[in-house]
Design a protein around this motif. Structure first.
Motif, PDB file in Angstrom:
ATOM      1  N   ALA A 254       0.858  -1.185   0.000  1.00  0.00           N
ATOM      2  CA  ALA A 254       0.000   0.000   0.000  1.00  0.00           C
ATOM      3  C   ALA A 254       0.892   1.233   0.000  1.00  0.00           C
ATOM      4  N   VAL A 255       0.263   2.404  -0.083  1.00  0.00           N
ATOM      5  CA  VAL A 255       0.990   3.664  -0.008  1.00  0.00           C
ATOM      6  C   VAL A 255       0.440   4.477   1.152  1.00  0.00           C
ATOM      7  N   ASP A 256       1.279   5.378   1.654  1.00  0.00           N
ATOM      8  CA  ASP A 256       0.893   6.254   2.756  1.00  0.00           C
ATOM      9  C   ASP A 256       1.168   7.692   2.334  1.00  0.00           C
ATOM     10  N   PRO A 257       0.139   8.445   1.936  1.00  0.00           N
ATOM     11  CA  PRO A 257       0.353   9.815   1.441  1.00  0.00           C
ATOM     12  C   PRO A 257       1.008  10.749   2.440  1.00  0.00           C
ATOM     13  N   SER A 258       1.025  10.390   3.718  1.00  0.00           N
ATOM     14  CA  SER A 258       1.632  11.273   4.711  1.00  0.00           C
ATOM     15  C   SER A 258       3.154  11.206   4.699  1.00  0.00           C
ATOM     16  N   ILE A 259       3.718  10.220   4.026  1.00  0.00           N
ATOM     17  CA  ILE A 259       5.175  10.035   4.080  1.00  0.00           C
ATOM     18  C   ILE A 259       5.897  11.052   3.201  1.00  0.00           C
ATOM     19  N   ASP A 260       5.576  11.064   1.924  1.00  0.00           N
ATOM     20  CA  ASP A 260       6.276  11.951   0.990  1.00  0.00           C
ATOM     21  C   ASP A 260       5.471  12.084  -0.293  1.00  0.00           C
ATOM     22  N   ILE A 261       6.011  12.855  -1.224  1.00  0.00           N
ATOM     23  CA  ILE A 261       5.304  13.117  -2.479  1.00  0.00           C
ATOM     24  C   ILE A 261       5.225  11.871  -3.348  1.00  0.00           C
ATOM     25  N   TYR A 262       6.196  10.952  -3.208  1.00  0.00           N
ATOM     26  CA  TYR A 262       6.184   9.744  -4.020  1.00  0.00           C
ATOM     27  C   TYR A 262       4.980   8.863  -3.703  1.00  0.00           C
ATOM     28  N   ASN A 263       4.545   8.852  -2.458  1.00  0.00           N
ATOM     29  CA  ASN A 263       3.378   8.063  -2.091  1.00  0.00           C
ATOM     30  C   ASN A 263       2.092   8.698  -2.595  1.00  0.00           C
ATOM     31  N   ARG A 264       2.159   9.959  -2.996  1.00  0.00           N
ATOM     32  CA  ARG A 264       0.988  10.622  -3.578  1.00  0.00           C
ATOM     33  C   ARG A 264       0.963  10.489  -5.096  1.00  0.00           C
ATOM     34  N   TRP A 265       2.100  10.256  -5.694  1.00  0.00           N
ATOM     35  CA  TRP A 265       2.206   9.997  -7.135  1.00  0.00           C
ATOM     36  C   TRP A 265       2.909   8.650  -7.332  1.00  0.00           C
ATOM     37  N   ASN A 452      -4.244  17.034  -3.768  1.00  0.00           N
ATOM     38  CA  ASN A 452      -2.840  17.154  -3.365  1.00  0.00           C
ATOM     39  C   ASN A 452      -2.352  18.599  -3.372  1.00  0.00           C
ATOM     40  N   LEU A 453      -3.268  19.535  -3.651  1.00  0.00           N
ATOM     41  CA  LEU A 453      -2.857  20.925  -3.822  1.00  0.00           C
ATOM     42  C   LEU A 453      -2.290  21.516  -2.540  1.00  0.00           C
ATOM     43  N   ASP A 454      -2.941  21.278  -1.404  1.00  0.00           N
ATOM     44  CA  ASP A 454      -2.462  21.822  -0.134  1.00  0.00           C
ATOM     45  C   ASP A 454      -1.084  21.270   0.208  1.00  0.00           C
ATOM     46  N   TYR A 455      -0.888  19.985  -0.058  1.00  0.00           N
ATOM     47  CA  TYR A 455       0.419  19.370   0.235  1.00  0.00           C
ATOM     48  C   TYR A 455       1.516  20.012  -0.614  1.00  0.00           C
ATOM     49  N   ILE A 456       1.263  20.179  -1.917  1.00  0.00           N
ATOM     50  CA  ILE A 456       2.245  20.785  -2.810  1.00  0.00           C
ATOM     51  C   ILE A 456       2.554  22.213  -2.379  1.00  0.00           C
ATOM     52  N   GLN A 457       1.497  22.954  -2.040  1.00  0.00           N
ATOM     53  CA  GLN A 457       1.685  24.349  -1.647  1.00  0.00           C
ATOM     54  C   GLN A 457       2.489  24.450  -0.354  1.00  0.00           C
ATOM     55  N   GLU A 458       2.240  23.555   0.578  1.00  0.00           N
ATOM     56  CA  GLU A 458       2.925  23.599   1.873  1.00  0.00           C
ATOM     57  C   GLU A 458       4.380  23.153   1.775  1.00  0.00           C
TER      58      GLU A 458
END
Length: 726
Positions: A254-265, A452-458
């Motif tokens: 599985a992936v965990d989006p809280s880890i890093d950008i790679y888990n979101r893409w 994912n916009l808030d994550y990228i912006q932050e």
């Protein structure tokens, strides 16, 4: 010069040469799919399963789709089969990691069975409908046979000498000239022979196409395979974080989006983990050595197909592919989401230009007419013979382009917007069809970006300012060791791009003046549209390199139109290929000083990965590959959790001391243990860069040894554990 001047002879000829359709590829793919499924079901192990299942997953799912498209160019078609299969595999991998249902073996077996049966059906149908009497092949002329044997002999000799040179090269302790000073004379002799054969077959049309294709492939092996075969560990150093993400998916499913950008893409990593699990290759680092060569060959095949679709016939399509490979100095072919997304981007362009070509609307025709008038075209517009595809081909092409865009969107942040920039204007102006394809191509990346916009912006900032000049001139975050060699390297890469760009401009002018303004506009737009990458984002100084990467295929294709002709133009072709190849080897081999990772550091990083906890901190001397394994998320839980003495040294202009390090550790303390790594390779790099002296590093290590416990001491790498950072 009068209007009777001989125009360029390159023209589209889709449908003018009907190749016999054979059921053999489909039947072989069906057998391969069934064999792969059987090996998975039997839980077989070893190289046989790895090879069969890998080839099956990269061929069988995509072949039925590509057969519907009716592509006639064999090499480009082969590259598209691999790209289509990879996209289907990636979709399956994404479905599993996003739902948390990680069942790669049943999924791979079922996929191969279904695709195998579809291929079997296509093969049987083709065998039933194909003409019973095949056209007899004419015998190969004696002169062609003699040239083939002679070229093959020189090519085999060169490849053998190259292989000996690779085996004799030691990549440890490279200096400022990288591999250029480490490669033995036998390597250079072998590489020269390979290049001569490739060059002769490219400029001399009397050579057989098979020899031309093989020699071009061997040349790419020399150019892209040498560094990876010589390196003791995967390269470049930042590839280890990609290995770690794949290992994480293999470990957790599985992936965990809280880890890093790679888990979101995670598109590329899901694809890679799926292939690894299905083939039984559970060490995520195993395929990395071959990835750069695989991407180089696959990209070259797709560029060859695109060149054919854009009017380059015969050997000129091969010239375009080799010229692109020599001009692609950006170094993005390694194991990475960018390389995967770029490969799929080329596949989407190939599908669009071969199946979805259309007649431009009023604005498109007006643009072509105006361009022809401005450049004083010598001929009236040439009516390009574009074969009308079947309805099934159009439907399959549209579906495939959308799937490719979906996988690109889920794999990389920038590439899907290059797809939008490349396709949408051509769809709106009618050069591609149907126009409504612009809607899903645009919506996919936008809808994916929203959550994912808030994550990228932050974390990164959505833009760095709408200042293209500033974004282009922004310094790269990767800093090379300053020297004469690195200065020459930077001049070499600029020279490659400038040379190809000048040739491309000449080629575009020749296309327009020869009556092919519409085609020239398509090539020009595809070469220019990547500039959107620097309109609002510098991408850490890397955006300008991405522009070069995405423009390179189309600049090379435009350039061959400048070469087409006789005598002087053939000599110019040989000269440009020689210069670009020489500059490519010099530029890429010089940078190997910064691309190598010491095996001792890799072994130590793997040891530490299994012991490092989420509240620990890590301090290294330099670029230690800490993000390397399936537990890599423990290194990313807190700000400043991983740091190096080289980065901290900038805050201490008078020199960093042990007391300074104590203060740094206290500021970064998260309640866990502090790990400190000292290695001979990192020490040498820091001293070479001038960020720290050897005496400073040694004094800091002595202080750490007094306060901490030595937990690891092998091959010049020492890892200390300090239980209380405060």
């Amino acid at each position: 010069m009068t209007a009777t001047t001989t125009p360029t002879r390159m023209s589209l000829r889709h449908g003018t040469r009907v190749l016999p359709t054979s059921p053999v590829p489909s039947l072989v793919a069906a057998g391969l799919g069934f064999a792969g499924a059987a090996l998975i079901a039997a839980d077989a192990s070893g190289p046989l399963r790895t090879a069969v299942v890998l080839v099956a997953l990269l061929v069988v799912p995509g072949l039925p789709v590509v057969r519907l498209l009716g592509l006639r160019e064999p090499i480009g078609r082969a590259g598209l089969v691999v790209a289509s299969s990879a996209a289907i595999d990636a979709v399956l991998g994404l479905a599993m990691v996003w739902t948390g249902q990680w069942v790669p073996l049943p999924a791979a077996g079922l996929l191969l069975l279904v695709a195998g049966w579809v291929s079997l059906g296509q093969g049987v149908q083709t065998a039933r409908t194909a003409p019973r009497s095949a056209r007899a092949r004419s015998a190969v002329p004696t002169a062609v046979l003699v040239r083939t044997v002679a070229a093959s002999g020189v090519l085999v000799t060169g490849a053998a000498l190259w292989a000996v040179g690779v085996a004799q090269t030691d990549s440890t302790g490279l200096g400022e000239w990288g591999l250029l000073a480490a490669l033995p004379a036998v390597w250079w002799v072998g590489a020269a022979l390979v290049f001569v054969v490739a060059l002769v077959t490219l400029v001399d049309r009397r050579h057989h196409v098979v020899v031309r294709a093989v020699s071009s492939g061997v040349l790419l092996l020399v150019m892209y395979g040498t560094s990876n075969l010589i390196a003791a560990e995967p390269r470049p150093p930042w590839v280890f974080k990609h290995i770690a993400v794949t290992a994480y998916i293999l470990q957790h499913g599985a992936v965990d989006p809280s880890i890093d950008i790679y888990n979101r893409w995670p598109g590329f990593f899901s694809f890679s983990a799926f292939l690894g699990a299905a083939t039984g290759t559970l060490d995520a680092a195993d395929p990395v050595r071959w990835t750069e060569l695989a991407f180089a060959l696959a990209d070259g095949a797709l560029v060859l197909g695109i060149a054919r679709a854009l009017g380059a016939n015969g050997r000129w399509a091969y010239v375009a592919a080799v010229l692109f490979s020599a001009a692609n100095w950006v170094g993005q072919d390694y194991y990475s989401p960018q390389a995967f997304a770029f490969f799929l981007f080329l596949a989407a362009v190939l599908v669009a230009l071969t199946v979805l070509r259309g007649k431009p609307n009023v604005i498109g025709r007006w643009s072509a007419t105006l361009t022809g008038r401005l450049l004083r075209a010598r001929r009236s517009p040439v009516a390009e013979a574009v074969a009308t595809p079947t309805r099934a081909a159009v439907v399959a092409a549209v579906a495939l382009v959308v799937v490719l865009q979906f996988v690109i969107t889920a794999s990389h942040q920038l590439t899907p917007f290059v797809v939008v920039a490349a396709f949408v204007p051509l769809l709106v102006l009618g050069f591609l069809r149907p126009w409504w394809l612009a809607v899903p191509l645009t919506l996919l990346p936008l809808l994916y970006l929203v959550p994912n916009l808030d994550y990228i912006q932050e974390k990164f900032g959505l833009t760095t300012g709408f200042d293209p000049v500033s974004n282009v001139t922004a310094a790269s975050t990767s800093i090379a060791i300053p020297s004469i060699a690195t200065t020459l390297q930077s001049r070499a890469v600029l020279g490659i791009t400038a040379l190809v760009a000048v040739c491309a401009v000449i080629g575009l002018v020749r296309m327009v003046r020869g009556g092919h303004a519409r085609r020239a506009l398509v090539v020009l737009w595809l070469a220019a549209c990547p500039i959107v990458l620097v309109l609002g984002q510098s991408y850490g100084g890397e955006a300008k390199f991405r522009v070069v990467l995405f423009s390179a295929p189309f600049l090379a294709i435009a350039a061959v139109h400048a070469f087409h002709g006789r005598r002087l133009r053939i000599a110019a072709t040989a000269l440009v290929l020689t210069v670009t190849t020489a500059l490519f080897l010099g530029a890429t081999f010089q940078t190997e000083q910064a691309n190598q990772t010491a095996p001792a550091d890799v072994a130590a990083a793997k040891w530490l990965d299994g012991r490092f906890q989420a509240d620990d901190t890590l301090t290294t001397v330099g670029s230690f590959p800490s993000i390397i394994g399936g537990n890599y998320e423990n290194f990313l839980r807190h700000w400043g959790q991983v740091d190096s003495l080289q980065s901290e040294a900038a805050w201490f202009p008078k020199g960093m001391t042990a007391d300074d390090l104590t203060g740094v550790l206290q500021d970064r303390d998260q309640g866990g243990h502090s790990w400190l790594v000292f290695s001979a390779a990192q020490r040498a790099d820091a001293v070479t860069r001038g960020t720290l002296t050897g005496a400073q590093i040694d004094a800091i290590e002595r202080s750490v040894a007094d306060e901490g416990t030595l937990r690891y001491d092998r091959d010049g790498v020492r890892i200390y554990e300090v239980r209380d950072a405060a």
